[in-house]
Design a protein around this motif. Sequence first.
Motif, PDB file in Angstrom:
ATOM      1  N   SER A 119       0.772  -1.114  -0.053  1.00  6.09           N
ATOM      2  CA  SER A 119      -0.091   0.016  -0.126  1.00  6.09           C
ATOM      3  C   SER A 119       1.007   1.415   0.113  1.00  6.09           C
ATOM      4  N   SER A 120       1.747   1.181   0.994  1.00  5.90           N
ATOM      5  CA  SER A 120       2.684   2.331   0.758  1.00  5.90           C
ATOM      6  C   SER A 120       3.257   2.618  -0.465  1.00  5.90           C
ATOM      7  N   ARG A 121       3.792   1.628  -1.004  1.00  2.85           N
ATOM      8  CA  ARG A 121       4.541   1.910  -2.310  1.00  2.85           C
ATOM      9  C   ARG A 121       3.699   2.386  -3.360  1.00  2.85           C
ATOM     10  N   VAL A 122       2.451   1.750  -3.418  1.00  2.00           N
ATOM     11  CA  VAL A 122       1.595   2.505  -4.456  1.00  2.00           C
ATOM     12  C   VAL A 122       1.168   3.681  -4.135  1.00  2.00           C
ATOM     13  N   HIS A 123       1.013   4.263  -2.914  1.00  2.00           N
ATOM     14  CA  HIS A 123       0.981   5.671  -2.638  1.00  2.00           C
ATOM     15  C   HIS A 123       2.088   6.363  -2.788  1.00  2.00           C
ATOM     16  N   GLY A 124       3.026   5.987  -3.691  1.00  2.00           N
ATOM     17  CA  GLY A 124       4.226   7.204  -3.649  1.00  2.00           C
ATOM     18  C   GLY A 124       5.351   6.771  -3.125  1.00  2.00           C
ATOM     19  N   LYS A 125       5.314   5.819  -1.940  1.00  2.00           N
ATOM     20  CA  LYS A 125       6.558   5.584  -1.225  1.00  2.00           C
ATOM     21  C   LYS A 125       7.348   4.430  -2.115  1.00  2.00           C
ATOM     22  N   VAL A 126       7.577   4.641  -3.387  1.00  3.33           N
ATOM     23  CA  VAL A 126       8.333   3.644  -4.144  1.00  3.33           C
ATOM     24  C   VAL A 126       9.765   3.184  -3.609  1.00  3.33           C
ATOM     25  N   TYR A 127      10.375   4.395  -3.037  1.00  5.69           N
ATOM     26  CA  TYR A 127      11.836   4.117  -2.340  1.00  5.69           C
ATOM     27  C   TYR A 127      11.891   3.115  -1.237  1.00  5.69           C
ATOM     28  N   LEU A 128      10.676   2.702  -0.740  1.00  8.39           N
ATOM     29  CA  LEU A 128      10.720   1.546   0.449  1.00  8.39           C
ATOM     30  C   LEU A 128      10.863   0.249  -0.153  1.00  8.39           C
ATOM     31  N   PRO A 129      11.769  -0.628   0.401  1.00 11.36           N
ATOM     32  CA  PRO A 129      12.038  -1.833  -0.162  1.00 11.36           C
ATOM     33  C   PRO A 129      10.813  -2.748  -0.173  1.00 11.36           C
ATOM     34  N   ASP A 130      10.837  -3.584  -1.335  1.00 10.14           N
ATOM     35  CA  ASP A 130       9.773  -4.566  -1.427  1.00 10.14           C
ATOM     36  C   ASP A 130      10.097  -5.878  -0.550  1.00 10.14           C
ATOM     37  N   LEU A 131       8.762  -5.870   0.283  1.00 11.63           N
ATOM     38  CA  LEU A 131       8.902  -6.999   1.043  1.00 11.63           C
ATOM     39  C   LEU A 131       8.341  -8.477   0.706  1.00 11.63           C
ATOM     40  N   ASP A 132       7.771  -8.406  -0.521  1.00 12.12           N
ATOM     41  CA  ASP A 132       7.158  -9.715  -0.939  1.00 12.12           C
ATOM     42  C   ASP A 132       8.309 -10.834  -1.518  1.00 12.12           C
ATOM     43  N   HIS A 133       9.244 -10.217  -1.678  1.00 14.00           N
ATOM     44  CA  HIS A 133      10.544 -11.300  -2.139  1.00 14.00           C
ATOM     45  C   HIS A 133      11.501 -11.579  -1.131  1.00 14.00           C
ATOM     46  N   VAL A 134      11.310 -11.411   0.237  1.00 15.02           N
ATOM     47  CA  VAL A 134      12.149 -11.613   1.459  1.00 15.02           C
ATOM     48  C   VAL A 134      11.656 -12.588   2.370  1.00 15.02           C
ATOM     49  N   ALA A 135      12.324 -13.305   2.817  1.00 15.54           N
ATOM     50  CA  ALA A 135      11.923 -14.442   4.004  1.00 15.54           C
ATOM     51  C   ALA A 135      11.405 -13.921   5.105  1.00 15.54           C
ATOM     52  N   TYR A 136      12.041 -12.704   5.452  1.00 20.72           N
ATOM     53  CA  TYR A 136      11.428 -12.161   6.589  1.00 20.72           C
ATOM     54  C   TYR A 136      11.206 -10.642   6.420  1.00 20.72           C
ATOM     55  N   VAL A 137      10.039  -9.956   6.895  1.00 21.28           N
ATOM     56  CA  VAL A 137       9.707  -8.645   6.595  1.00 21.28           C
ATOM     57  C   VAL A 137      10.387  -7.840   7.630  1.00 21.28           C
ATOM     58  N   ASP A 138      10.821  -8.208   8.451  1.00 20.57           N
ATOM     59  CA  ASP A 138      11.849  -7.579   9.712  1.00 20.57           C
ATOM     60  C   ASP A 138      12.420  -8.645  10.631  1.00 20.57           C
ATOM     61  N   HIS A 139      12.862  -8.189  11.704  1.00 17.05           N
ATOM     62  CA  HIS A 139      13.833  -8.838  12.814  1.00 17.05           C
ATOM     63  C   HIS A 139      12.451  -9.955  13.749  1.00 17.05           C
ATOM     64  N   VAL A 140      11.462  -9.613  13.689  1.00 14.77           N
ATOM     65  CA  VAL A 140      10.615 -10.231  14.550  1.00 14.77           C
ATOM     66  C   VAL A 140      10.197 -11.710  14.323  1.00 14.77           C
ATOM     67  N   LYS A 141      10.181 -12.178  13.207  1.00 12.91           N
ATOM     68  CA  LYS A 141       9.813 -13.558  13.199  1.00 12.91           C
ATOM     69  C   LYS A 141      11.310 -14.324  13.428  1.00 12.91           C
ATOM     70  N   PRO A 142      12.451 -14.038  12.718  1.00  9.87           N
ATOM     71  CA  PRO A 142      13.457 -14.740  13.111  1.00  9.87           C
ATOM     72  C   PRO A 142      13.989 -14.832  14.847  1.00  9.87           C
ATOM     73  N   TRP A 143      13.401 -13.736  15.242  1.00  7.52           N
ATOM     74  CA  TRP A 143      13.937 -13.373  16.684  1.00  7.52           C
ATOM     75  C   TRP A 143      12.900 -14.142  17.481  1.00  7.52           C
ATOM     76  N   ILE A 144      11.575 -14.455  17.250  1.00  6.32           N
ATOM     77  CA  ILE A 144      10.758 -15.381  18.141  1.00  6.32           C
ATOM     78  C   ILE A 144      11.109 -16.635  17.873  1.00  6.32           C
ATOM     79  N   LEU A 145      11.442 -17.071  16.274  1.00  5.92           N
ATOM     80  CA  LEU A 145      11.578 -18.375  16.240  1.00  5.92           C
ATOM     81  C   LEU A 145      12.935 -18.907  17.145  1.00  5.92           C
ATOM     82  N   THR A 146      13.959 -17.872  16.991  1.00  9.63           N
ATOM     83  CA  THR A 146      15.132 -18.273  17.744  1.00  9.63           C
ATOM     84  C   THR A 146      14.964 -18.526  19.224  1.00  9.63           C
TER      85      THR A 146
END
Length: 433
Positions: free
Chosen positions: A246-273
């Motif tokens: 939604s952010s990228r569609v509304h003009g913030k195209v400079y933000l990294p694409d999260l659809d092609h990464v395993a983890y969107v941020d640190h939260v999931k790998p942190w909790i899994l660890t």
Amino acid sequence: MKKKEKLTKKTLDRLANELPEGYEIWDTDLPGYHVRGRRGWLALRVSYYNNARQRRVLTLGRYGTRTAAQAREDAREALAIVAQGGDPRAVLEEARAEAQRQQQQSLRAYLEGPYTAFQNRRKDGKGTLRRIEKDFSDWLDKPMGSLSRSDVERWQTKEEAAEKPRAFQTLKRSYDALQALLAHAAERNMIPANPLKGVKLQKPALTGEELAEQGAERRFLEPEEVKALFAGLEAYQEEKRVQRRSSRVHGKVYLPDLDHVAYVDHVKPWILTMFYTGFRPGDLFGLQWEHVHLNSKKIRKVIEKTAHHHPEPMSFPLSTVVLNVLDTWCHQQGKPKTGLVFPSPRNGKRMDPTAMQKPWANIRQLAGLPRELQMYSLRHNFASQLVMSGVDLLTVSKLMAHSDIQTTIKYYAHLCPDHAQDAVEAFAMQVSE
């Protein structure tokens, strides 16, 4: 015949350079007040007669150490004592004797004297003596009876604010050793009473992690709760991806694409660890890539909570699952060799102890897990599942980095499979045959 002058600063400055050794100049205003020449300096003195009509001389000090004004005031006080029938020299000698007695009652004197003799007969007496001498070095020359609550409070504050602060229990051991010394001195009438009796150290406020640990129920997760947890992690990731699209569609195209990464941020790998290692949150916040050995499948680090007891690094084996989590996260982060494994996304530094509370609450809600289920329960689940699967308590204690196996026994021994029952049944079957 006595030579007299008014002993002003100007006069004393001159006499300090002129008055021969052994010569005296008497003050014109104060009878008995005079100076005596010494080799290169002046002695400030008062001459008087005591009640027995014996001539006495009281040395007030050395000119230069005492000023002209101070010397004159000292002389007046001494002569006032004489006028009231007293003996100022006797008063001074008594004060010196009291100072000497106080010195003998100093912490150092008692520690190195009677208390050393007492502790040398005890098993770890030398260790106790070293502890007091080292931890209360600033107090050694104080009279024991002068110690106060404010001294204790300043000492505790200083120790807690040190570059490498020690644990409360370590400070308490030192303070208890000092209390035992003071009680020993009071029992032997070396001091009227223990001046610190009833004065206790102030317990520090619990950290966020300690509060979480206390609030977390020590229980394992049911299979459906584990399934819900993993579903909640995926829902969290998908929620973040939707927000980013939604952010990228509304003009913030400079933000990294999260659809092609395993983890969107640190939260999931942190909790899994945490889920697969049982690590405390503090050790995950402080985990460095230097601690993670992907090739040898282990983490080797100093455990923060027990560092004051065990400052050496401990090794923890990694399962294939968590190894893949960390390897994937490492590649996604650009294969760093050093630095924090889970740095703050805002400043790259160590995250705040409360940084995972909001993400955990979100995941718990998405997963439909009970609101009272604390993130710290993942650590308890790790230990509980190991014990229930038959892993011995000593191994579980090491994996949990408990400083004492009694902690493991206290909270998890009841989950052990009943091997004792199996053993007696096998014995009975063997004998009956």
